[in-house]
Design a protein around this motif. Structure first.
Motif, PDB file in Angstrom:
ATOM      1  N   LEU A 137     -19.521  60.127 -32.995  1.00 38.33           N
ATOM      2  CA  LEU A 137     -20.016  61.246 -33.632  1.00 38.33           C
ATOM      3  C   LEU A 137     -18.646  61.444 -34.447  1.00 38.33           C
ATOM      4  O   LEU A 137     -17.473  61.703 -34.061  1.00 38.33           O
ATOM      5  CB  LEU A 137     -20.126  62.532 -32.498  1.00 38.33           C
ATOM      6  CG  LEU A 137     -20.497  63.843 -33.521  1.00 38.33           C
ATOM      7  CD1 LEU A 137     -21.516  63.651 -34.115  1.00 38.33           C
ATOM      8  CD2 LEU A 137     -20.461  64.805 -32.302  1.00 38.33           C
ATOM      9  N   SER A 138     -18.904  61.436 -35.657  1.00 42.59           N
ATOM     10  CA  SER A 138     -18.028  61.675 -36.761  1.00 42.59           C
ATOM     11  C   SER A 138     -18.208  62.930 -37.731  1.00 42.59           C
ATOM     12  O   SER A 138     -19.518  63.042 -38.223  1.00 42.59           O
ATOM     13  CB  SER A 138     -17.483  60.420 -37.483  1.00 42.59           C
ATOM     14  OG  SER A 138     -16.665  60.782 -38.530  1.00 42.59           O
ATOM     15  N   ILE A 139     -17.399  63.723 -38.093  1.00 51.18           N
ATOM     16  CA  ILE A 139     -17.625  64.820 -39.084  1.00 51.18           C
ATOM     17  C   ILE A 139     -16.626  64.615 -40.092  1.00 51.18           C
ATOM     18  O   ILE A 139     -16.324  65.605 -41.036  1.00 51.18           O
ATOM     19  CB  ILE A 139     -17.703  66.262 -38.560  1.00 51.18           C
ATOM     20  CG1 ILE A 139     -16.245  66.552 -38.077  1.00 51.18           C
ATOM     21  CG2 ILE A 139     -18.759  66.505 -37.511  1.00 51.18           C
ATOM     22  CD1 ILE A 139     -15.994  68.205 -37.452  1.00 51.18           C
ATOM     23  N   GLY A 140     -16.078  63.504 -40.537  1.00 49.01           N
ATOM     24  CA  GLY A 140     -15.240  63.138 -41.517  1.00 49.01           C
ATOM     25  C   GLY A 140     -13.779  63.382 -41.426  1.00 49.01           C
ATOM     26  O   GLY A 140     -12.942  63.637 -41.967  1.00 49.01           O
ATOM     27  N   GLU A 141     -13.362  63.682 -40.002  1.00 48.95           N
ATOM     28  CA  GLU A 141     -12.107  63.905 -39.494  1.00 48.95           C
ATOM     29  C   GLU A 141     -10.898  62.700 -39.792  1.00 48.95           C
ATOM     30  O   GLU A 141     -11.436  61.698 -40.209  1.00 48.95           O
ATOM     31  CB  GLU A 141     -11.876  63.920 -37.929  1.00 48.95           C
ATOM     32  CG  GLU A 141     -12.274  62.781 -37.072  1.00 48.95           C
ATOM     33  CD  GLU A 141     -13.940  62.366 -37.224  1.00 48.95           C
ATOM     34  OE1 GLU A 141     -13.917  61.071 -37.449  1.00 48.95           O
ATOM     35  OE2 GLU A 141     -14.662  63.299 -37.165  1.00 48.95           O
ATOM     36  N   GLY A 142      -9.767  63.200 -39.846  1.00 50.76           N
ATOM     37  CA  GLY A 142      -8.752  62.350 -40.030  1.00 50.76           C
ATOM     38  C   GLY A 142      -8.327  61.959 -41.580  1.00 50.76           C
ATOM     39  O   GLY A 142      -7.541  60.972 -41.882  1.00 50.76           O
ATOM     40  N   GLN A 143      -8.875  62.702 -42.497  1.00 53.62           N
ATOM     41  CA  GLN A 143      -8.351  62.588 -43.916  1.00 53.62           C
ATOM     42  C   GLN A 143      -7.143  63.254 -44.337  1.00 53.62           C
ATOM     43  O   GLN A 143      -7.229  64.193 -45.089  1.00 53.62           O
ATOM     44  CB  GLN A 143      -9.566  62.859 -44.870  1.00 53.62           C
ATOM     45  CG  GLN A 143     -10.902  62.396 -44.603  1.00 53.62           C
ATOM     46  CD  GLN A 143     -11.074  60.867 -44.551  1.00 53.62           C
ATOM     47  OE1 GLN A 143     -10.486  60.358 -45.499  1.00 53.62           O
ATOM     48  NE2 GLN A 143     -11.394  60.373 -43.384  1.00 53.62           N
ATOM     49  N   THR A 144      -6.074  62.925 -43.620  1.00 55.17           N
ATOM     50  CA  THR A 144      -4.945  63.489 -43.563  1.00 55.17           C
ATOM     51  C   THR A 144      -3.941  62.634 -44.222  1.00 55.17           C
ATOM     52  O   THR A 144      -3.894  61.413 -44.521  1.00 55.17           O
ATOM     53  CB  THR A 144      -4.546  63.905 -42.249  1.00 55.17           C
ATOM     54  OG1 THR A 144      -4.252  62.729 -41.336  1.00 55.17           O
ATOM     55  CG2 THR A 144      -5.315  65.002 -41.566  1.00 55.17           C
ATOM     56  N   LEU A 145      -2.754  63.605 -44.762  1.00 57.61           N
ATOM     57  CA  LEU A 145      -1.708  63.031 -45.612  1.00 57.61           C
ATOM     58  C   LEU A 145      -0.301  62.865 -45.100  1.00 57.61           C
ATOM     59  O   LEU A 145       0.020  64.039 -44.234  1.00 57.61           O
ATOM     60  CB  LEU A 145      -1.474  63.676 -47.029  1.00 57.61           C
ATOM     61  CG  LEU A 145      -2.847  63.661 -47.610  1.00 57.61           C
ATOM     62  CD1 LEU A 145      -2.583  64.471 -49.345  1.00 57.61           C
ATOM     63  CD2 LEU A 145      -3.483  62.148 -48.463  1.00 57.61           C
ATOM     64  N   LEU A 146       0.512  61.912 -45.186  1.00 56.15           N
ATOM     65  CA  LEU A 146       2.001  61.896 -44.784  1.00 56.15           C
ATOM     66  C   LEU A 146       2.645  62.300 -46.243  1.00 56.15           C
ATOM     67  O   LEU A 146       2.369  61.398 -47.085  1.00 56.15           O
ATOM     68  CB  LEU A 146       2.368  60.873 -44.140  1.00 56.15           C
ATOM     69  CG  LEU A 146       3.871  60.500 -43.639  1.00 56.15           C
ATOM     70  CD1 LEU A 146       3.979  61.215 -42.791  1.00 56.15           C
ATOM     71  CD2 LEU A 146       4.336  59.041 -43.600  1.00 56.15           C
ATOM     72  N   ARG A 147       3.438  63.333 -46.390  1.00 57.80           N
ATOM     73  CA  ARG A 147       4.040  63.703 -47.509  1.00 57.80           C
ATOM     74  C   ARG A 147       5.761  63.663 -47.228  1.00 57.80           C
ATOM     75  O   ARG A 147       6.159  64.247 -46.339  1.00 57.80           O
ATOM     76  CB  ARG A 147       3.656  65.175 -47.849  1.00 57.80           C
ATOM     77  CG  ARG A 147       2.348  65.353 -48.331  1.00 57.80           C
ATOM     78  CD  ARG A 147       2.006  66.981 -48.520  1.00 57.80           C
ATOM     79  NE  ARG A 147       3.141  67.521 -49.346  1.00 57.80           N
ATOM     80  CZ  ARG A 147       2.808  67.493 -50.561  1.00 57.80           C
ATOM     81  NH1 ARG A 147       1.769  66.835 -51.100  1.00 57.80           N
ATOM     82  NH2 ARG A 147       3.899  68.097 -51.410  1.00 57.80           N
ATOM     83  N   PRO A 148       6.423  63.196 -48.242  1.00 57.09           N
ATOM     84  CA  PRO A 148       7.763  63.117 -48.100  1.00 57.09           C
ATOM     85  C   PRO A 148       8.191  64.683 -48.668  1.00 57.09           C
ATOM     86  O   PRO A 148       7.831  65.352 -49.361  1.00 57.09           O
ATOM     87  CB  PRO A 148       8.493  62.198 -49.362  1.00 57.09           C
ATOM     88  CG  PRO A 148       7.239  62.236 -50.354  1.00 57.09           C
ATOM     89  CD  PRO A 148       5.927  62.424 -49.434  1.00 57.09           C
ATOM     90  N   GLU A 149       9.027  65.363 -47.589  1.00 59.17           N
ATOM     91  CA  GLU A 149       9.555  66.562 -47.840  1.00 59.17           C
ATOM     92  C   GLU A 149      11.248  66.659 -48.327  1.00 59.17           C
ATOM     93  O   GLU A 149      11.778  66.840 -47.350  1.00 59.17           O
ATOM     94  CB  GLU A 149       9.128  67.463 -46.828  1.00 59.17           C
ATOM     95  CG  GLU A 149       7.656  67.615 -46.622  1.00 59.17           C
ATOM     96  CD  GLU A 149       7.074  68.463 -47.867  1.00 59.17           C
ATOM     97  OE1 GLU A 149       7.781  69.149 -48.315  1.00 59.17           O
ATOM     98  OE2 GLU A 149       5.684  68.531 -47.720  1.00 59.17           O
ATOM     99  N   ALA A 150      11.420  66.710 -49.461  1.00 61.15           N
ATOM    100  CA  ALA A 150      12.722  66.740 -49.638  1.00 61.15           C
ATOM    101  C   ALA A 150      13.596  67.982 -49.239  1.00 61.15           C
ATOM    102  O   ALA A 150      14.649  67.884 -48.847  1.00 61.15           O
ATOM    103  CB  ALA A 150      13.148  66.503 -51.137  1.00 61.15           C
ATOM    104  N   GLU A 151      12.792  69.051 -49.500  1.00 59.86           N
ATOM    105  CA  GLU A 151      13.385  70.494 -49.315  1.00 59.86           C
ATOM    106  C   GLU A 151      13.694  70.405 -47.625  1.00 59.86           C
ATOM    107  O   GLU A 151      14.635  71.086 -47.179  1.00 59.86           O
ATOM    108  CB  GLU A 151      12.713  71.586 -49.905  1.00 59.86           C
ATOM    109  CG  GLU A 151      12.386  71.487 -51.135  1.00 59.86           C
ATOM    110  CD  GLU A 151      13.878  72.019 -51.902  1.00 59.86           C
ATOM    111  OE1 GLU A 151      14.560  72.724 -51.230  1.00 59.86           O
ATOM    112  OE2 GLU A 151      14.381  71.384 -52.779  1.00 59.86           O
ATOM    113  N   VAL A 152      12.747  70.215 -46.937  1.00 59.58           N
ATOM    114  CA  VAL A 152      12.861  70.210 -45.443  1.00 59.58           C
ATOM    115  C   VAL A 152      14.001  69.237 -45.117  1.00 59.58           C
ATOM    116  O   VAL A 152      14.847  69.615 -44.165  1.00 59.58           O
ATOM    117  CB  VAL A 152      11.640  69.621 -44.812  1.00 59.58           C
ATOM    118  CG1 VAL A 152      11.953  69.560 -43.296  1.00 59.58           C
ATOM    119  CG2 VAL A 152      10.440  70.485 -45.081  1.00 59.58           C
ATOM    120  N   ALA A 153      14.163  68.048 -45.683  1.00 59.14           N
ATOM    121  CA  ALA A 153      15.411  67.157 -45.401  1.00 59.14           C
ATOM    122  C   ALA A 153      16.746  67.860 -45.718  1.00 59.14           C
ATOM    123  O   ALA A 153      17.794  67.787 -45.014  1.00 59.14           O
ATOM    124  CB  ALA A 153      15.287  65.848 -46.036  1.00 59.14           C
TER     125      ALA A 153
END
Length: 359
Positions: A100-116
């Motif tokens: 059973l899937s509702i389209g989950e997991g369409q997520t992104l890994l983002r570089p975050e210079a400000e957090v670094a």
């Protein structure tokens, strides 16, 4: 886009034989195993938590992680569109037509210079995995698709959880999606909440999906005790993180992180620890990938506890409890939890996450 596997596209099946995967007690001293169709949240022999274990010699696993990239070309097939089930070879416990899937997991890994910069690290060294892009707005959808897949395999008619917000909305969304096949009845969603201890937006989301909400006197731990007792007595399918299938879906968050890093293993994974389901799932993901020779090393895992729910931190850093090769000091754990139980139920998945500190 979302959908149920097995319709609209003639994709070769990745079904595993039943004996190729099973439920197993996480305590090495016990090691009791159970069939996939049994509905359990703890080992019947010793009371410890369960994992989903695989006989990898009987599974069809790609030789390289880059093989998963080919599935982008067939994203019209629901299992390949899902950010969970396109890694099905690594959590292959269910027939395709049960997923059973509702389209989950369409997520992104983002570089975050400000957090670094804030952390005093090189600007290209910190990435954030944004799981808020899931259909219900939280990472819980990764695990819920796996739990509901197993629920369908067992013929469950009702599913329940104790929740302060995210689990309830994810449960309700997946329950609403279960009525799809010919003659299939919708799984009823039941949500147990403590007195005034649920995010109102998430409560509204669950109600919009038709879930039945039951408020009890007490906090999350009280709700958890109640829902476990009721689920056992009435045969209701429990979807909290004590459900081992939840963690199988949540493993895939790490697969997507690796994908976002061009399959290079990071030095550290930093994860907030509440009930410790994600930390358990993430450690399991990397241990399995290493066992399959799909990665050459396992990253360090940092679990960050909130000050008001710091059981894991206190047990590990103040009381010296460790996994100890599967033999943690249970006397220390029991003495600690008798004195103090956190509001957010951190001990729900002890000692599973402690395996991640064993390196």
């Amino acid at each position: 886009m979302g959908g149920r596997a097995g319709g609209g596209y003639n994709e070769p099946s990745m079904n595993a034989p039943a004996e190729a995967c099973f439920q197993r007690c996480i305590d090495p001293a016990c090691g009791a195993s159970y069939g996939l169709t049994e509905v359990l949240t703890a080992c019947r022999a010793c009371g410890a938590l369960l994992d989903i274990a695989y006989d990898w010699n009987r599974q069809s696993v790609p030789q390289k992680l880059t093989a998963f990239e080919r599935k982008y070309a067939t994203r019209r097939y629901p299992l390949h569109f899902s950010g969970v089930w396109r890694f099905k070879e690594l959590l292959n416990f269910a027939p395709d037509d049960m997923v059973l899937s509702i389209g989950e997991g369409q997520t992104l890994l983002r570089p975050e210079a400000e957090v670094a910069k804030y952390a005093g690290l090189p600007q290209t060294s910190v990435y954030l995995q944004y799981e808020g892009l899931n259909p219900s707005g939280s990472f819980k959808d990764n695990g819920m698709t796996a739990a509901f897949t197993h629920a369908r395999m067992t013929g469950a008619r009702r599913a329940a959880c104790a929740s302060t917000g995210n689990t309830s909305s994810s449960l309700a969304a997946f329950a609403a999606a279960t009525r799809g096949g010919p003659g299939e009845k919708r799984i009823e969603a039941l949500i147990f909440v403590g007195s005034g201890r649920i995010a109102l937006g998430k409560l509204a989301q669950g109600l919009d999906y038709g879930a039945r909400t039951l408020q009890i006197m007490g906090d999350f731990d009280d709700a958890m005790r109640q829902v476990r007792a009721v689920s056992t007595r009435l045969g209701i399918y429990l979807v909290n993180s004590v459900n081992p299938f939840r963690l199988e879906g949540q493993k895939t968050i790490m697969f997507r992180v690796l994908e976002g890093l061009n399959w290079e293993v990071p030095d550290w994974i930093v994860v907030p620890g509440g009930n410790l389901g994600n930390s358990s799932a993430f450690a399991k993901a990397f241990y399995e990938l290493k066992a399959l020779s799909l990665i050459d090393r396992i990253p360090r895992l940092a679990v960050v506890n909130a000050a008001g729910a710091d059981t894991f931190h206190r047990l590990v850093n103040e009381h010296g409890v460790s996994w100890n090769g599967g033999k943690p000091d249970t006397a220390k754990i029991d003495a600690f939890t008798r004195r103090w139980t956190p509001r957010t139920g951190t001990r729900t998945r002890w000692p599973a996450p402690s395996r991640s500190t064993a390196r």
